[in-house]
Design a protein around this motif. Sequence first.
Motif, PDB file in Angstrom:
ATOM      1  N   PHE A 155       8.911  69.432  36.585  1.00  6.72           N
ATOM      2  CA  PHE A 155       8.670  70.333  38.087  1.00  6.72           C
ATOM      3  C   PHE A 155       7.269  70.680  38.369  1.00  6.72           C
ATOM      4  N   TRP A 156       7.210  72.143  37.314  1.00  5.05           N
ATOM      5  CA  TRP A 156       6.116  72.907  38.564  1.00  5.05           C
ATOM      6  C   TRP A 156       4.967  71.946  38.106  1.00  5.05           C
ATOM      7  N   ALA A 157       4.872  70.867  36.716  1.00  2.43           N
ATOM      8  CA  ALA A 157       3.350  70.416  37.047  1.00  2.43           C
ATOM      9  C   ALA A 157       2.926  69.434  38.042  1.00  2.43           C
ATOM     10  N   LEU A 158       4.151  69.191  39.345  1.00  2.00           N
ATOM     11  CA  LEU A 158       3.951  68.508  40.351  1.00  2.00           C
ATOM     12  C   LEU A 158       3.698  69.786  41.375  1.00  2.00           C
ATOM     13  N   TYR A 159       4.162  70.837  41.390  1.00  2.00           N
ATOM     14  CA  TYR A 159       4.377  72.008  42.513  1.00  2.00           C
ATOM     15  C   TYR A 159       2.738  72.282  41.980  1.00  2.00           C
ATOM     16  N   PHE A 160       2.682  72.215  41.086  1.00  2.00           N
ATOM     17  CA  PHE A 160       1.440  72.809  40.595  1.00  2.00           C
ATOM     18  C   PHE A 160       0.167  72.335  41.353  1.00  2.00           C
ATOM     19  N   LEU A 161      -0.142  71.120  40.825  1.00  2.00           N
ATOM     20  CA  LEU A 161      -1.401  70.405  41.582  1.00  2.00           C
ATOM     21  C   LEU A 161      -0.936  70.675  42.722  1.00  2.00           C
ATOM     22  N   GLN A 162      -0.100  70.561  43.516  1.00  2.00           N
ATOM     23  CA  GLN A 162      -0.002  70.238  45.499  1.00  2.00           C
ATOM     24  C   GLN A 162      -0.043  71.654  45.971  1.00  2.00           C
ATOM     25  N   GLN A 163       0.146  72.915  45.150  1.00  2.00           N
ATOM     26  CA  GLN A 163       0.192  73.893  45.460  1.00  2.00           C
ATOM     27  C   GLN A 163      -1.416  75.115  45.615  1.00  2.00           C
ATOM     28  N   VAL A 164      -1.247  74.835  43.965  1.00  2.00           N
ATOM     29  CA  VAL A 164      -2.077  75.631  43.283  1.00  2.00           C
ATOM     30  C   VAL A 164      -3.997  74.503  43.060  1.00  2.00           C
ATOM     31  N   SER A 165      -3.600  73.288  43.126  1.00  2.00           N
ATOM     32  CA  SER A 165      -4.926  72.675  42.833  1.00  2.00           C
ATOM     33  C   SER A 165      -4.969  72.138  43.825  1.00  2.00           C
ATOM     34  N   LYS A 166      -4.404  72.143  44.657  1.00  2.00           N
ATOM     35  CA  LYS A 166      -4.587  71.282  46.291  1.00  2.00           C
ATOM     36  C   LYS A 166      -4.709  70.069  45.870  1.00  2.00           C
ATOM     37  N   VAL A 167      -4.205  69.212  45.715  1.00  2.00           N
ATOM     38  CA  VAL A 167      -4.128  68.328  45.226  1.00  2.00           C
ATOM     39  C   VAL A 167      -3.249  67.399  45.891  1.00  2.00           C
ATOM     40  N   ASP A 168      -3.772  67.026  47.153  1.00  2.00           N
ATOM     41  CA  ASP A 168      -2.917  65.600  48.280  1.00  2.00           C
ATOM     42  C   ASP A 168      -1.851  64.924  47.329  1.00  2.00           C
ATOM     43  N   PRO A 169      -0.436  65.055  48.080  1.00  2.00           N
ATOM     44  CA  PRO A 169       0.909  64.906  47.582  1.00  2.00           C
ATOM     45  C   PRO A 169       0.330  62.984  46.895  1.00  2.00           C
ATOM     46  N   LEU A 170       0.075  62.044  47.586  1.00  2.00           N
ATOM     47  CA  LEU A 170      -0.481  60.610  47.153  1.00  2.00           C
ATOM     48  C   LEU A 170      -1.049  61.490  45.406  1.00  2.00           C
ATOM     49  N   THR A 171      -2.271  61.829  45.230  1.00  2.00           N
ATOM     50  CA  THR A 171      -2.927  61.783  44.010  1.00  2.00           C
ATOM     51  C   THR A 171      -2.328  62.686  42.847  1.00  2.00           C
ATOM     52  N   SER A 172      -1.065  63.802  43.475  1.00  2.00           N
ATOM     53  CA  SER A 172      -0.391  64.295  42.307  1.00  2.00           C
ATOM     54  C   SER A 172       0.614  63.248  41.761  1.00  2.00           C
ATOM     55  N   ALA A 173       1.477  62.161  42.790  1.00  2.00           N
ATOM     56  CA  ALA A 173       2.430  61.608  42.137  1.00  2.00           C
ATOM     57  C   ALA A 173       1.474  60.260  41.257  1.00  2.00           C
ATOM     58  N   TYR A 174       0.601  60.836  41.748  1.00  2.00           N
ATOM     59  CA  TYR A 174       0.421  59.225  40.941  1.00  2.00           C
ATOM     60  C   TYR A 174       0.175  59.903  39.281  1.00  2.00           C
ATOM     61  N   ILE A 175      -0.729  61.348  39.608  1.00  2.00           N
ATOM     62  CA  ILE A 175      -0.928  62.207  38.268  1.00  2.00           C
ATOM     63  C   ILE A 175       0.381  62.671  37.598  1.00  2.00           C
ATOM     64  N   VAL A 176       1.592  62.685  38.500  1.00  2.00           N
ATOM     65  CA  VAL A 176       2.648  63.046  37.585  1.00  2.00           C
ATOM     66  C   VAL A 176       3.158  62.121  36.913  1.00  2.00           C
ATOM     67  N   GLY A 177       3.615  60.833  37.879  1.00  2.00           N
ATOM     68  CA  GLY A 177       3.588  59.968  37.524  1.00  2.00           C
ATOM     69  C   GLY A 177       3.614  59.014  36.023  1.00  2.00           C
ATOM     70  N   ALA A 178       2.267  58.586  36.130  1.00  2.00           N
ATOM     71  CA  ALA A 178       1.716  58.035  34.944  1.00  2.00           C
ATOM     72  C   ALA A 178       2.243  59.122  33.696  1.00  2.00           C
ATOM     73  N   ALA A 179       1.756  60.302  33.362  1.00  2.00           N
ATOM     74  CA  ALA A 179       1.919  60.887  32.465  1.00  2.00           C
ATOM     75  C   ALA A 179       3.384  60.901  31.401  1.00  2.00           C
ATOM     76  N   LEU A 180       4.715  61.268  32.718  1.00  2.00           N
ATOM     77  CA  LEU A 180       5.965  61.442  32.695  1.00  2.00           C
ATOM     78  C   LEU A 180       6.047  59.955  31.980  1.00  2.00           C
ATOM     79  N   LEU A 181       5.891  58.587  32.412  1.00  2.00           N
ATOM     80  CA  LEU A 181       5.331  57.183  32.187  1.00  2.00           C
ATOM     81  C   LEU A 181       5.294  57.019  30.169  1.00  2.00           C
ATOM     82  N   ILE A 182       4.446  57.682  30.193  1.00  2.00           N
ATOM     83  CA  ILE A 182       3.540  57.367  29.188  1.00  2.00           C
ATOM     84  C   ILE A 182       4.711  58.204  28.102  1.00  2.00           C
TER      85      ILE A 182
END
Length: 440
Positions: free
Chosen positions: A256-283
């Motif tokens: 969960f903090w991986a998702l928050y990290f992308l959005q809050q620290v790296s300022k990645v937009d919500p859609l892109t961060s969801a793609y990255i975290v979702g792909a990693a979780l599935l794998i």
Amino acid sequence: MQVPSDFRRVIIAASVGNIIEWYDFYIFGSLAAVLSVKFFEQSHPVAALLSTIALFTAGFLIRPLGAFLFGWMGDRVGRKYTFLITLSGMGLGTGAIGLIPTYQSIGLTAAFVLFGLRMIQGLCLGGEYGGAITYVAEHVPDDRRGYYTGWLQTSPTLGIVVSLAVIVLTRTYAGNQAFDEWAWRVPFLLSFLLVAIAIYIRLQLQETPIFQEIRSRGQMTRNPWKEAFLSSNIKYIGIAIVVLIGQGVVWYSGQFWALYFLQQVSKVDPLTSAYIVGAALLIATPSLIFFGWLSDLIGRKPVILGGMLLAAITYYPLYLWLGTVTQPGNINYPAATFIIFILVCYVGMVYGPVGAFLAEFFPARIRYTSVSVPYHIGNGWGGGLVPFITSAAFAATGSIGYALIYPIVVPAVCFVLAVFLMPETRKISIWQPIEPRAAM
């Protein structure tokens, strides 16, 4: 007693319901940024976001109370009907969030209604996991319990994946503007349909053979609370809490903090961060099954404690690396996905075998209560505080190091304590005649 022949169908049915229940719980966290705008006053956006994360955290803090209440019901009434009730309550609570008027319409009342529904979610989830893991564990063979309960352990991770997928699809179809205006409600409203499907599936199930045996022999506990907490069993509860606090912090720090990290620290937009975290979780999801299987071979203790130790040692360099590969406008998608994959593999180590450990650690007559309460103290209080503490620490200091103090120190301390306190349970048979607590 014999292992029932249809135990694989039981695992699938329990897992589907569990995935939907975790979807319900995590859709709130996945949409924290949107909810903060809709339900809180916006003169201080950071304060509004932290208020939403605090509300998300409150759902974790109430979970042990749900475990306490529904654990009693599960040991007195039965596993099946108790987790039907928790599933229904969760679905109604989540779906209703999609119907609440916003702060702009009804002012502060909106936040209070949201708080009330979040409490319903937390209470119901407090009764769900203990029921699901007890139900599955009481259907599968002793020598493969880690492997089969590992399938159930994938359900929280898959619940996050489903929540992210629904958000991505809704945002993509409706567009960002419409999503922020009204379509954010769709993922919540979808819960009504998903829970109806899950309830139908679970209604086809029977009570566990072990609970039926206890009931037929007149060996049911009259007071699960007294037997679990006011007897020698309390020391086993304490040991389980130590293990589960460490496990819970690794779980929420790695996913969960991986998702928050992308959005809050790296300022990645919500859609892109969801793609990255979702792909990693599935794998990485199969790692939960793999490490559950591995615990059948070498034991629950070395796998779970190995995950805590690796997390404590490597979180800081991994999150620094994640920050360097997710710079705005220059995101290295394979590297970011790989880093979160590693973080989720740690989750697989600590979480994959823990269901089998808990089922083996406690006697059948008080298993629902004894599994539920330490699990939700460890995950609800220990792990559930991760998003709030890490986000608040980063907001206050701007330092990744300070934000990671809690995720690093807690697993490290729990590892040291568990080395001395945690027993190995792999060879304990829950299918043998019921023995007194002292015999374990």
